[in-house]
Design an enzyme around this catalytic site. Structure first.
Site, PDB file in Angstrom:
ATOM      1  CD1 TRP A 176       2.874   1.299 -13.039  1.00 27.13           C
ATOM      2  CD2 TRP A 176       2.223   2.866 -11.565  1.00 27.13           C
ATOM      3  NE1 TRP A 176       1.551   1.078 -12.721  1.00 27.13           N
ATOM      4  CE2 TRP A 176       1.124   2.015 -11.830  1.00 27.13           C
ATOM      5  CE3 TRP A 176       2.063   3.907 -10.654  1.00 27.13           C
ATOM      6  CZ2 TRP A 176      -0.113   2.186 -11.227  1.00 27.13           C
ATOM      7  CZ3 TRP A 176       0.825   4.089 -10.054  1.00 27.13           C
ATOM      8  CH2 TRP A 176      -0.247   3.238 -10.343  1.00 27.13           C
ATOM      9  CG  ASP A 257       4.997   4.308  -5.711  1.00 25.78           C
ATOM     10  OD1 ASP A 257       4.434   3.605  -4.845  1.00 25.78           O
ATOM     11  OD2 ASP A 257       4.631   4.331  -6.910  1.00 25.78           O
ATOM     12  CE  LYS A 293       1.940  -3.847  -6.389  1.00 23.82           C
ATOM     13  NZ  LYS A 293       1.080  -2.792  -6.962  1.00 23.82           N
TER      14      LYS A 293
END
Ligand code: PLA
Length: 447
Positions: A176, A257, A293
């Site tokens: 990311w 993460d 999300k």
């Protein structure tokens, strides 16, 4: 002498310019004129030297999309879930929880503690580590509420930079795009380990083991808990076990993460397996959790940082230092999103309902993979597109290059990040033909 002279001439120049600016400014005031600054140069501003920064590589895609006047356009840039109608989705459980909160007159808007909502923290740890986690039972976990996944990463980064003996963090290649920025600004030194093999469009497991194997002892290693962004490629559970053994043997510090728990497989527990594998050996690790999300709480900015430690005593001292990171940064976290999450996680029925809605989102993404794959096959698009089916989570790492992406955006109004990543969660049945046409044309034109 010459040097000195040069110096004082420059200083005199500066003084003269300052005087000129001062006179200009006062004459404007004296004459009562409002001189509006021209958009290109703003004389008199102490910031007139500031150059425009480029848009963010991911969020900038949405900026460009919003500017496009075309009636038919598609934003597959940012990882944001859309319905079959192409609309953002507020989960039904979230609406229910918000109604409960509004009707509860005992709710107030007082400041939360620095570490956030206590219930939210406990329930978040339980969600990622499992209800029967020994680490939780032994009070060896500290959890602090943070500003979604990004804020959790940043708080952890600053804590590590101040209190950990090794300031090197290894992040996967690719990862990311915000990871290197967050950790560098936190004061860590960022290195990469090999992760993705473009030729197989799979995991470069050998490269990963070699790079972690030659990392300095104690180095921090950032791992995507599941649904790796941007590649959609995860290690198998056997490979995770291999990685765990290697990391523990070298005292590498695991930092997970977890931005997509539930989005990879549709199951919250299955997606937490890699994290739980590392916690089960009794060792230490960090986890940054995001509810953006999996609960669709993007803009509420709700997440948590958990650190698993060897003892309850260390855990409580670490927590005291996390507070000294948070207090001068934003003082304390916001109350609304965390209250929504706590309401859902502590109620058996709401939790059950959430798992059903989450599974429905994950399943719709999988259907989009099948439809896109079929559409390319029907068009006879050259190349092997089976990775669209194999990859996991929100994204497909298409393998399209930046010229092909630019072509698709210009000619078909299909927006995506320039690395060829598309958010499958932003796709719907009606738009599959447009995307397939765009990919087909890009591949035919720019091979
Ligand atoms: N970690 C990973 C791996 C992510 O992909 C994202 C979000 C985050 C953390 C942070 O999310 P949060 O702060 O909103 O909880 N990545 C998105 C959005 C979905 C973004 O770039 O901000 C993406 O499109 O990659």
């Amino acid at each position: 002498m010459n040097h000195h002279h040069h110096h004082s001439a420059a200083a005199a120049d500066r003084r003269l310019n300052a005087l000129r600016r001062h006179l200009e400014a006062s004459s404007d005031i004296d004459s009562g004129l409002m001189i509006s600054p021209s958009p290109t140069s703003s004389p008199g501003s102490v910031f007139s030297h500031v150059v425009r920064a480029p848009e963010d590589p991911i969020l900038g895609v949405t900026v460009a999309y919003n500017k496009d006047p075309s009636p038919v356009k598609l934003n597959l840039g940012v990882g944001a879930y859309r319905t079959e109608e192409g609309k953002p989705l507020v989960l039904n459980v979230v609406k229910k929880a918000e109604r409960l909160l509004i009707n509860d007159s005992s709710r107030v808007k007082e400041y939360l503690p620095i570490v956030g909502l206590a219930d939210f923290n406990k329930l978040s740890a339980k969600l990622i580590f499992g209800a029967d986690s020994p680490a939780i039972k032994e009070n060896r976990v500290t959890t602090v509420q943070c500003l979604s996944g990004s804020g959790s990463l940043r708080v952890a980064g600053e804590f590590l930079a101040h209190h950990y003996h090794q300031c090197v963090i290894y992040i996967p290649q690719p990862t990311w795009g915000n990871h290197p920025k967050v950790f560098t600004l936190a004061g860590l030194s960022v290195k990469t380990y090999r992760y993705y093999d473009p030729t197989t469009r799979g995991l470069n497991f050998q490269g990963l083991l070699e790079d972690l194997g030659s990392a300095p002892s104690g180095a921090i290693v950032l791992l995507h808990a599941c649904a790796h962004n941007p590649t959609g490629v995860d290690p198998t559970i056997e490979q995770w076990e291999h990685i765990r053994k290697l990391m523990r043997s070298k005292a590498l510090l695991p930092f997970f993460d977890s931005a997509y728990q539930g989005f990879a497989s549709g199951s919250l527990d299955a997606d937490a397996q890699p994290v739980r594998l590392f916690v089960a050996d009794g060792g230490e690790c960090l986890v940054a959790q995001s509810y953006a999300k999996n609960l669709g709480l993007y803009g509420e900015r709700v997440g948590a940082l958990s650190i698993v430690l060897r003892s309850a005593d260390v855990a409580s001292r670490v927590e005291s230092q996390l507070k000294t990171v948070i207090r001068p940064m934003y003082s304390s976290p916001p109350i609304h999103g965390a209250s929504i999450v706590a309401t859902i996680l502590k109620d058996r029925n709401l939790f059950q309902e959430w798992t059903v809605e989450l599974k429905a989102m994950a399943d719709r993404i999988i259907r989009m993979r099948q439809q896109l794959f079929e559409a390319l096959r029907a068009r006879g698009t050259p190349g092997d597109w089976t990775h669209i089916l194999k990859q996991i989570g929100m994204f497909t790492f298409t393998g399209l290059n930046s010229e092909q992406v630019a072509f698709m955006t210009k000619e078909y109004h299909v927006y995506m990040t320039s690395d060829g990543r598309i958010s499958m969660a932003g796709l719907n049945t009606k738009m599959v033909p447009l995307l397939a046409d765009a990919i087909h044309a890009a591949v035919m034109r720019l091979r």
